[in-house]
Design an enzyme around this catalytic site. Structure first.
Site, PDB file in Angstrom:
ATOM      1  N   GLY A   1       6.004  37.445   5.764  1.00 39.81           N
ATOM      2  CA  GLY A   1       6.905  38.249   6.600  1.00 39.81           C
ATOM      3  C   GLY A   1       6.707  39.741   6.386  1.00 39.81           C
TER       4      GLY A   1
ATOM      5  N   LEU B   1       6.246  30.021   8.060  1.00 42.90           N
ATOM      6  CA  LEU B   1       5.776  30.712   9.272  1.00 42.90           C
ATOM      7  C   LEU B   1       6.772  30.620  10.428  1.00 42.90           C
ATOM      8  CD1 LEU B   1       1.928  29.807   9.217  1.00 42.90           C
ATOM      9  CD2 LEU B   1       3.101  31.746   8.150  1.00 42.90           C
TER      10      LEU B   1
ATOM     11  N   ASN C   1       8.893  32.797  11.114  1.00 43.92           N
ATOM     12  CA  ASN C   1       8.996  34.137  11.713  1.00 43.92           C
ATOM     13  C   ASN C   1       7.782  34.988  11.323  1.00 43.92           C
ATOM     14  OD1 ASN C   1      10.390  36.012  13.334  1.00 43.92           O
ATOM     15  ND2 ASN C   1      11.155  37.067  11.517  1.00 43.92           N
TER      16      ASN C   1
ATOM     17  N   SER D   1      20.883  42.783   0.546  1.00 42.24           N
ATOM     18  CA  SER D   1      20.997  43.717   1.655  1.00 42.24           C
ATOM     19  C   SER D   1      22.247  44.567   1.481  1.00 42.24           C
ATOM     20  CB  SER D   1      21.112  42.897   2.950  1.00 42.24           C
ATOM     21  OG  SER D   1      21.503  43.708   4.012  1.00 42.24           O
TER      22      SER D   1
ATOM     23  N   TYR E   1      25.022  35.996   8.811  1.00 40.14           N
ATOM     24  CA  TYR E   1      23.823  36.408   8.052  1.00 40.14           C
ATOM     25  C   TYR E   1      24.239  37.153   6.789  1.00 40.14           C
ATOM     26  CZ  TYR E   1      20.077  39.380   6.442  1.00 40.14           C
ATOM     27  OH  TYR E   1      19.182  40.041   5.637  1.00 40.14           O
TER      28      TYR E   1
ATOM     29  N   LYS F   1      23.967  36.320   2.464  1.00 35.05           N
ATOM     30  CA  LYS F   1      23.449  37.194   1.393  1.00 35.05           C
ATOM     31  C   LYS F   1      24.483  37.323   0.278  1.00 35.05           C
ATOM     32  CE  LYS F   1      19.437  37.999   2.985  1.00 35.05           C
ATOM     33  NZ  LYS F   1      18.243  37.570   2.283  1.00 35.05           N
TER      34      LYS F   1
ATOM     35  N   ASN G   1      17.863  50.251   5.212  1.00 30.41           N
ATOM     36  CA  ASN G   1      17.217  49.898   6.489  1.00 30.41           C
ATOM     37  C   ASN G   1      15.702  50.069   6.396  1.00 30.41           C
ATOM     38  OD1 ASN G   1      20.111  50.315   7.182  1.00 30.41           O
ATOM     39  ND2 ASN G   1      19.378  49.876   9.224  1.00 30.41           N
TER      40      ASN G   1
ATOM     41  N   ASN H   1      16.547  45.461  15.907  1.00 31.17           N
ATOM     42  CA  ASN H   1      16.640  46.646  15.038  1.00 31.17           C
ATOM     43  C   ASN H   1      16.144  47.889  15.771  1.00 31.17           C
ATOM     44  OD1 ASN H   1      15.824  44.332  12.612  1.00 31.17           O
ATOM     45  ND2 ASN H   1      17.659  45.543  12.407  1.00 31.17           N
ATOM     46  N   LEU H   2      16.618  49.032  15.300  1.00 28.30           N
ATOM     47  CA  LEU H   2      16.367  50.278  16.031  1.00 28.30           C
ATOM     48  C   LEU H   2      14.877  50.619  16.169  1.00 28.30           C
ATOM     49  CD1 LEU H   2      17.442  52.789  17.436  1.00 28.30           C
ATOM     50  CD2 LEU H   2      17.629  53.889  15.185  1.00 28.30           C
TER      51      LEU H   2
END
Ligand code: NAD
Ligand code: WQD
Length: 351
Positions: free
Chosen positions: A12, A35, A37, A126, A151, A155, A181, A201-202
């Site tokens: 990843g 795999l 992702n 995170s 999500y 975590k 981030n 995501n941005l």
């Protein structure tokens, strides 16, 4: 047999950059990834980039029989655990998939590690575990908050599971790395973030506007109590993040118990500041429009990274300009992600 570091989720985005950092520091690594992702091409590129054969197993952390085979066959002394589903939006639609993959998968991995007496673990946590923090910058000792989506709750649950484990058995040595981030890509332009489907995501959204795959960027919210009304985040270069794992592994071999470290820069940028910087650095104009706030977004989030500085000897080295330059190099050279033909930088300079 040489000691091996097992990297779950190593095909990843963050795992692949960490594999490069570990290999370059002399570690022998084994990548385990199902795999779901990512793709094999990433492993091929890791091999090109590091000039090393990378041991790779296409498999799942939920597969106990496979884990027993892996721990029996390789002399593993530490695990860096990235394997996880990570889409906030998908986790709201499919919470059971997230609890099963992330929480039950980690439980299964820890049981296998204990069976084989491997007690060093670095976990990808995170900043989401802080929920909506009472203050910024966020120090680790502010305590965890209430994550606002499944999500994030996976975590936090995993952090609690690992904390209980360390209290119950002093042989465990666990690093909870709380990423802020992550953006950017390896400076070679050979590996980077390759989101499947439409990104959330941005930076991936912004670069897809820049290459014309998305017509305009949606900016969620313009009325937050921030410098310009848009949300502020602590963007960190993925290669700096990767080096944080290397430092954590070194320290964990000497330091037992549970340890949380923020991996961030300590500097926040608003969405509009990111757009402006991207335009200034690349010369590409980014059409955008404001939309209502995105559910679950918090106004401000940036790290107090001093504990990682003191205890790991780690600080982020790369600034926002470098993050944008490297993100853009990866995206423009690989408009289709890993489905793009690989450009090997050293060959480009050979006449
Ligand atoms: P990624 O999706 O690129 O990498 C995760 C990898 O894990 C993928 O290659 C996927 O195929 C693999 N995987 C998932 N479930 C698996 C399973 N059951 N068995 C084996 N392999 C499995 O995500 P990333 O951005 O590299 O994130 C890595 C870790 O960091 C994740 O744990 C994520 O939650 C965490 N994290 C990411 C961010 C971020 O913004 N990218 C921020 C904070 C924390
Ligand atoms: C950043 C800012 C958006 C896209 C998420 C997860 C978090 C962690 C990292 C894994 C926000 C705005 C975004 C767009 C926008 N992941 N934005 N238009 O939400 O801080 O964190 O990824 O652990 O758990 O929640 O990151 O990149 O999605 O958003 O305006 O098209 O950009 O509203 O203010 P976020 P992000």
């Amino acid at each position: 047999m040489r000691k091996t570091t097992l990297i779950t989720g190593g095909a990843g985005y963050i795992g692949s950059h960490t594999a490069v950092a570990l290999i370059n520091a002399g570690h022998r690594v084994l990548v385990l990834d199902n795999l779901c992702n990512s793709c094999r091409e990433c492993i091929a590129r890791l091999e090109l980039l590091t000039h090393t054969r990378v041991d790779f197993i296409n498999g799942d952390i939920g597969d106990s029989i496979l884990l027993d085979k892996i721990f029996s066959r390789y002399d593993i002394d530490a695990v860096v655990h990235f394997a996880s589903l990570k889409s906030v939006e998908e986790s709201i639609r499919k919470p059971l998939d997230y609890y099963a993959n992330n929480v039950a998968g980690t439980l299964n991995l820890c049981r296998a590690m204990a069976r084989h007496k491997v007690f060093n673990l670095v976990f990808s946590s995170s900043a989401t575990v802080y929920g909506d923090p009472a203050k910024t910058p966020i120090p680790e000792d502010i305590g965890t908050g209430k994550p606002v989506n499944p999500y994030g709750r996976t975590k936090l649950m995993i952090e609690e599971l690992l904390t209980d484990l360390c209290y119950a058995d002093p042989r465990w040595s666990v690093g909870l790395l709380r990423y802020f981030n992550p953006i950017g890509a390896h400076e070679s332009g050979m590996i980077g973030e390759d989101p499947s489907g439409r990104p959330n995501n941005l930076l991936p959204c912004l670069t897809q506007v820049a290459i014309g795959r998305i017509p305009e960027l949606t900016v969620y919210g313009c009325d937050y109590p921030t410098v310009d009304g848009t949300c502020v985040r602590d963007y960190i270069h993925v290669v700096d993040l990767a080096h944080g794992h290397l430092k954590a592994l070194e320290v964990l071999h000497e330091k037992g118990g549970i340890n949380a470290w923020n991996l961030g820069t300590g500097v926040g940028y608003s969405v509009l500041q990111i757009i402006q910087s991207f335009e200034d650095i690349t010369g590409i104009s980014i059409p955008y429009r404001f939309a209502p706030r995105r559910v679950g977004d918090i106004a401000k989030c940036w790290a107090d990274p001093r504990k990682a500085g003191r205890e790991l000897g780690w600080t982020a080295q790369r600034d926002l300009e470098q993050m944008i330059v490297d993100t853009w190099r990866w995206q423009s050279r690989n408009p289709l992600g890993y489905r793009s033909p690989c450009v090997i930088p050293s060959l480009m300079t050979v006449k």
